[in-house]
Design a protein around this motif. Structure first.
Motif, PDB file in Angstrom:
ATOM      1  N   PHE A 172       0.815  -1.219   0.000  1.00  0.00           N
ATOM      2  CA  PHE A 172       0.000   0.000   0.000  1.00  0.00           C
ATOM      3  C   PHE A 172       0.850   1.270   0.000  1.00  0.00           C
ATOM      4  CE2 PHE A 172      -2.980  -3.164   1.642  1.00  0.00           C
ATOM      5  CZ  PHE A 172      -4.115  -2.867   0.901  1.00  0.00           C
ATOM      6  N   HIS A 173       1.576   1.502   1.077  1.00  0.00           N
ATOM      7  CA  HIS A 173       2.164   2.823   1.266  1.00  0.00           C
ATOM      8  C   HIS A 173       3.262   3.158   0.265  1.00  0.00           C
ATOM      9  CE1 HIS A 173      -0.065   3.694   4.938  1.00  0.00           C
ATOM     10  NE2 HIS A 173       0.106   2.419   5.250  1.00  0.00           N
ATOM     11  N   ALA A 174       4.219   2.269   0.092  1.00  0.00           N
ATOM     12  CA  ALA A 174       5.340   2.612  -0.789  1.00  0.00           C
ATOM     13  C   ALA A 174       4.889   2.946  -2.209  1.00  0.00           C
ATOM     14  CB  ALA A 174       6.374   1.485  -0.789  1.00  0.00           C
ATOM     15  N   PRO A 175       4.065   2.115  -2.857  1.00  0.00           N
ATOM     16  CA  PRO A 175       3.651   2.476  -4.220  1.00  0.00           C
ATOM     17  C   PRO A 175       2.774   3.715  -4.284  1.00  0.00           C
ATOM     18  CG  PRO A 175       2.552   0.453  -3.502  1.00  0.00           C
ATOM     19  CD  PRO A 175       3.611   0.755  -2.501  1.00  0.00           C
ATOM     20  N   LEU A 176       1.939   3.940  -3.271  1.00  0.00           N
ATOM     21  CA  LEU A 176       1.093   5.132  -3.294  1.00  0.00           C
ATOM     22  C   LEU A 176       1.922   6.395  -3.083  1.00  0.00           C
ATOM     23  CD1 LEU A 176      -2.003   3.841  -1.290  1.00  0.00           C
ATOM     24  CD2 LEU A 176      -1.823   4.165  -3.759  1.00  0.00           C
ATOM     25  N   ILE A 177       2.916   6.319  -2.219  1.00  0.00           N
ATOM     26  CA  ILE A 177       3.834   7.449  -2.041  1.00  0.00           C
ATOM     27  C   ILE A 177       4.581   7.719  -3.340  1.00  0.00           C
ATOM     28  CG2 ILE A 177       5.943   8.189  -0.865  1.00  0.00           C
ATOM     29  CD1 ILE A 177       4.869   6.516   1.575  1.00  0.00           C
ATOM     30  N   ALA A 178       5.096   6.642  -3.969  1.00  0.00           N
ATOM     31  CA  ALA A 178       5.869   6.803  -5.202  1.00  0.00           C
ATOM     32  C   ALA A 178       5.038   7.381  -6.335  1.00  0.00           C
ATOM     33  CB  ALA A 178       6.463   5.454  -5.614  1.00  0.00           C
ATOM     34  N   ALA A 179       3.728   7.142  -6.312  1.00  0.00           N
ATOM     35  CA  ALA A 179       2.857   7.624  -7.379  1.00  0.00           C
ATOM     36  C   ALA A 179       2.378   9.054  -7.145  1.00  0.00           C
ATOM     37  CB  ALA A 179       1.648   6.703  -7.517  1.00  0.00           C
TER      38      ALA A 179
ATOM     39  N   LEU B 166      -0.977  14.849  12.351  1.00  0.00           N
ATOM     40  CA  LEU B 166      -1.182  13.416  12.535  1.00  0.00           C
ATOM     41  C   LEU B 166      -2.432  13.009  11.767  1.00  0.00           C
ATOM     42  CD1 LEU B 166      -0.857  10.620  14.030  1.00  0.00           C
ATOM     43  CD2 LEU B 166      -2.226  11.637  15.879  1.00  0.00           C
ATOM     44  N   THR B 167      -2.329  11.969  10.955  1.00  0.00           N
ATOM     45  CA  THR B 167      -3.495  11.441  10.264  1.00  0.00           C
ATOM     46  C   THR B 167      -3.388   9.920  10.195  1.00  0.00           C
ATOM     47  OG1 THR B 167      -4.907  11.686   8.290  1.00  0.00           O
ATOM     48  CG2 THR B 167      -2.539  11.593   7.917  1.00  0.00           C
ATOM     49  N   VAL B 168      -4.468   9.271   9.752  1.00  0.00           N
ATOM     50  CA  VAL B 168      -4.569   7.812   9.811  1.00  0.00           C
ATOM     51  C   VAL B 168      -4.956   7.287   8.436  1.00  0.00           C
ATOM     52  CG1 VAL B 168      -5.671   5.851  10.967  1.00  0.00           C
ATOM     53  CG2 VAL B 168      -5.261   7.985  12.230  1.00  0.00           C
ATOM     54  N   PHE B 169      -4.343   6.186   8.039  1.00  0.00           N
ATOM     55  CA  PHE B 169      -4.544   5.609   6.705  1.00  0.00           C
ATOM     56  C   PHE B 169      -5.814   4.756   6.687  1.00  0.00           C
ATOM     57  CE2 PHE B 169      -3.365   2.459   3.294  1.00  0.00           C
ATOM     58  CZ  PHE B 169      -3.354   3.364   2.258  1.00  0.00           C
ATOM     59  N   GLN B 170      -6.952   5.424   6.525  1.00  0.00           N
ATOM     60  CA  GLN B 170      -8.238   4.739   6.355  1.00  0.00           C
ATOM     61  C   GLN B 170      -8.521   4.685   4.853  1.00  0.00           C
ATOM     62  OE1 GLN B 170      -9.429   3.912  10.428  1.00  0.00           O
ATOM     63  NE2 GLN B 170     -10.108   3.185   8.429  1.00  0.00           N
ATOM     64  N   ASN B 171      -7.743   3.888   4.143  1.00  0.00           N
ATOM     65  CA  ASN B 171      -7.782   3.913   2.676  1.00  0.00           C
ATOM     66  C   ASN B 171      -9.111   3.460   2.094  1.00  0.00           C
ATOM     67  OD1 ASN B 171      -6.743   1.272   3.717  1.00  0.00           O
ATOM     68  ND2 ASN B 171      -6.934   0.676   1.568  1.00  0.00           N
ATOM     69  N   ARG B 172      -9.905   2.687   2.865  1.00  0.00           N
ATOM     70  CA  ARG B 172     -11.153   2.171   2.299  1.00  0.00           C
ATOM     71  C   ARG B 172     -12.216   3.260   2.115  1.00  0.00           C
ATOM     72  NH1 ARG B 172     -10.637  -2.810  -0.167  1.00  0.00           N
ATOM     73  NH2 ARG B 172      -9.122  -4.044   1.004  1.00  0.00           N
ATOM     74  N   ARG B 173     -11.947   4.466   2.609  1.00  0.00           N
ATOM     75  CA  ARG B 173     -12.829   5.575   2.263  1.00  0.00           C
ATOM     76  C   ARG B 173     -12.756   5.889   0.762  1.00  0.00           C
ATOM     77  NH1 ARG B 173     -12.281  10.236   6.994  1.00  0.00           N
ATOM     78  NH2 ARG B 173     -12.541   8.848   8.813  1.00  0.00           N
TER      79      ARG B 173
ATOM     80  N   ASP C  87     -13.411  -4.041  -3.752  1.00  0.00           N
ATOM     81  CA  ASP C  87     -12.707  -3.083  -4.587  1.00  0.00           C
ATOM     82  C   ASP C  87     -11.398  -3.703  -5.073  1.00  0.00           C
ATOM     83  OD1 ASP C  87     -12.320   0.141  -5.068  1.00  0.00           O
ATOM     84  OD2 ASP C  87     -10.432  -0.850  -4.563  1.00  0.00           O
ATOM     85  N   GLY C  88     -11.048  -3.447  -6.324  1.00  0.00           N
ATOM     86  CA  GLY C  88      -9.910  -4.126  -6.943  1.00  0.00           C
ATOM     87  C   GLY C  88      -8.566  -3.473  -6.745  1.00  0.00           C
ATOM     88  N   GLN C  89      -8.500  -2.348  -6.029  1.00  0.00           N
ATOM     89  CA  GLN C  89      -7.216  -1.653  -5.938  1.00  0.00           C
ATOM     90  C   GLN C  89      -6.158  -2.438  -5.164  1.00  0.00           C
ATOM     91  OE1 GLN C  89      -7.764   2.958  -5.629  1.00  0.00           O
ATOM     92  NE2 GLN C  89      -9.556   2.010  -4.669  1.00  0.00           N
ATOM     93  N   GLU C  90      -6.560  -3.123  -4.096  1.00  0.00           N
ATOM     94  CA  GLU C  90      -5.569  -3.897  -3.343  1.00  0.00           C
ATOM     95  C   GLU C  90      -4.955  -4.985  -4.210  1.00  0.00           C
ATOM     96  OE1 GLU C  90      -5.136  -6.802   0.579  1.00  0.00           O
ATOM     97  OE2 GLU C  90      -6.882  -5.479   0.399  1.00  0.00           O
ATOM     98  N   ASP C  91      -5.789  -5.739  -4.911  1.00  0.00           N
ATOM     99  CA  ASP C  91      -5.253  -6.787  -5.782  1.00  0.00           C
ATOM    100  C   ASP C  91      -4.347  -6.202  -6.853  1.00  0.00           C
ATOM    101  OD1 ASP C  91      -6.475  -8.816  -4.392  1.00  0.00           O
ATOM    102  OD2 ASP C  91      -8.158  -9.041  -5.785  1.00  0.00           O
ATOM    103  N   ALA C  92      -4.735  -5.051  -7.394  1.00  0.00           N
ATOM    104  CA  ALA C  92      -3.901  -4.420  -8.425  1.00  0.00           C
ATOM    105  C   ALA C  92      -2.547  -4.015  -7.863  1.00  0.00           C
ATOM    106  CB  ALA C  92      -4.627  -3.214  -9.005  1.00  0.00           C
ATOM    107  N   LEU C  93      -2.531  -3.481  -6.647  1.00  0.00           N
ATOM    108  CA  LEU C  93      -1.267  -3.117  -6.015  1.00  0.00           C
ATOM    109  C   LEU C  93      -0.408  -4.349  -5.756  1.00  0.00           C
ATOM    110  CD1 LEU C  93      -2.581  -0.432  -3.507  1.00  0.00           C
ATOM    111  CD2 LEU C  93      -0.985  -0.002  -5.388  1.00  0.00           C
ATOM    112  N   ARG C  94      -1.034  -5.436  -5.317  1.00  0.00           N
ATOM    113  CA  ARG C  94      -0.283  -6.669  -5.073  1.00  0.00           C
ATOM    114  C   ARG C  94       0.356  -7.195  -6.350  1.00  0.00           C
ATOM    115  NH1 ARG C  94      -1.095  -9.334  -0.186  1.00  0.00           N
ATOM    116  NH2 ARG C  94      -2.755  -8.482   1.147  1.00  0.00           N
ATOM    117  N   ARG C  95      -0.296  -6.961  -7.489  1.00  0.00           N
ATOM    118  CA  ARG C  95       0.245  -7.411  -8.777  1.00  0.00           C
ATOM    119  C   ARG C  95       1.282  -6.453  -9.344  1.00  0.00           C
ATOM    120  NH1 ARG C  95      -5.360  -8.330  -9.756  1.00  0.00           N
ATOM    121  NH2 ARG C  95      -5.397  -6.454 -11.084  1.00  0.00           N
ATOM    122  N   GLY C  96       1.558  -5.385  -8.624  1.00  0.00           N
ATOM    123  CA  GLY C  96       2.542  -4.428  -9.097  1.00  0.00           C
ATOM    124  C   GLY C  96       1.956  -3.246  -9.838  1.00  0.00           C
TER     125      GLY C  96
END
Length: 356
Positions: A23-30, A126-133, A264-273
């Motif tokens: 999650f975090h590394a690719p989203l930061i990089a993007a 300070l904030t929290v990663f509630q990505n499912r929003r 939602d398909g974003q997690e699977d997409a991130l796992r696939r690179g």
């Protein structure tokens, strides 16, 4: 601290397990205004993964290296096991570094409240990663609810269900209360947050929390019923032992209902690179649209694209003084409070009021 308006904000990432790497590394990089500058992990395999996937990032064994040189960073992301969230976040705040903490913010509501109070006292973000929003299905439901397509909503049903009959190694399946493991903390942190975001404060909590698999040390099957102050009833299922999955979301109003299936398909997409800066990110094909209507009069409704990338875009903007943080940490405190009440409700087998 270095002027944040003149360069990409330099991010230090603590942890390179599933949360950090997927999650975090690719989203930061993007995120154009952010740069992954440092990653903390002592695991040799994960260190090599960082080198392969983010070669410009410095890899260090211990978070102390970040606190020793706070001027080298503009933001810290805590993606370590739940038991260390508060310790690392507190160290970041003491170093004067804004911090993103993966959900749940803390293992206990008391620790979560104390952390938010400390951030306020120090004047550090300070904030929290509630990505499912930013899931596409949730964004669609929010659009329908706020637009009045359902009329007055009476019931909200939400499920994060999986079929994992075998217990997996790792802290999420461990029995230490400090680890905040189990499906109620893991998946429930998303479901509770989404329900409150849609329908507001909660008046009462009822829960059923079980360990279904032989040898399970933490809950792997749970149901939570929230009665919101406004009258909506939210029914939330989270499970690792669901052999047949129910609808992801079902929302019922006095004018119409809406039902959709599949995560939602974003997690699977991130796992696939995959990366969110590629064309078509987060989009859903028409065959997976949810249905809106009443009785036999149903029609497919286009699903809003999932937009996990918006979280870090909003973090960057907020740190540059352009808008609020994406998640108020007080929301995360309330989520942990409701999870604690759910555990207590299940243990006492009763409906519990939510303290004012």
């Amino acid at each position: 601290m270095t002027d944040r308006t003149r360069h990409p904000l330099r991010v230090g990432l603590l942890g390179y397990g599933v949360a950090g790497r997927v999650f975090h590394a690719p989203l930061i990089a993007a995120t154009g205004g952010l740069r992954l500058a440092a990653v903390v992990t002592a695991d040799p395999q994960r260190r090599q993964q960082v080198a392969d996937e983010h070669p410009d990032a410095r890899v260090v064994d211990d978070a102390g290296a970040l606190w020793a040189a706070p001027d080298a960073l503009d933001l810290v992301v805590v993606a370590t096991p739940n038991s260390s969230h508060v310790t690392h976040a507190r160290a970041a705040l003491a170093a004067g570094l804004p911090v993103v903490v993966d959900k749940p913010l803390a293992a206990t509501a008391a620790d979560a409240r104390a952390l938010v109070d400390e951030a306020d006292r120090r004047g550090v973000a300070l904030t929290v990663f509630q990505n499912r929003r930013w899931d596409g299905d949730f964004r669609t439901v929010r659009r329908l609810v706020e637009g009045g397509a359902l009329g007055r909503v009476t019931r909200f049903e939400s499920r994060f269900e999986r079929w994992r009959p075998q217990i997996r190694a790792g802290w999420r399946e461990g029995g230490s209360p400090a680890d905040a493991g189990g499906v109620l903390y893991d998946l429930g942190a998303h479901l509770v947050d989404q329900a409150v975001q849609l329908f507001g404060p909660v008046d009462t909590v009822y829960a059923e929390v079980d360990r279904r698999r032989p040898g399970a040390q933490v809950d792997d099957d749970a149901f939570v019923a929230l009665t919101h102050v406004g009258g909506v009833r939210s029914h939330l299922w989270m499970s690792a032992v669901t052999a047949q999955l129910g609808p992801r979301l079902r929302v019922l109003g006095d004018r119409a209902g809406y039902t959709c299936h599949g995560l939602d398909g974003q997690e699977d997409a991130l796992r696939r690179g995959g990366r969110p800066d590629t064309p078509g990110w987060g989009e859903v094909t028409p065959d997976r649209y949810g249905l809106l209507g009443a009785g036999d009069d149903l029609r497919p409704v286009p699903t809003e694209p999932g937009r996990y990338q918006d979280f870090y875009a909003q973090v960057e903007a907020a740190l540059r003084g352009d808008g609020p943080l994406p998640v108020d940490p007080r929301d995360a405190v309330r989520t942990v409070e409701l999870i604690e009440l759910a555990h207590r409700s299940a243990a006492e087998r009763t409906v519990l009021p939510v303290p004012a």
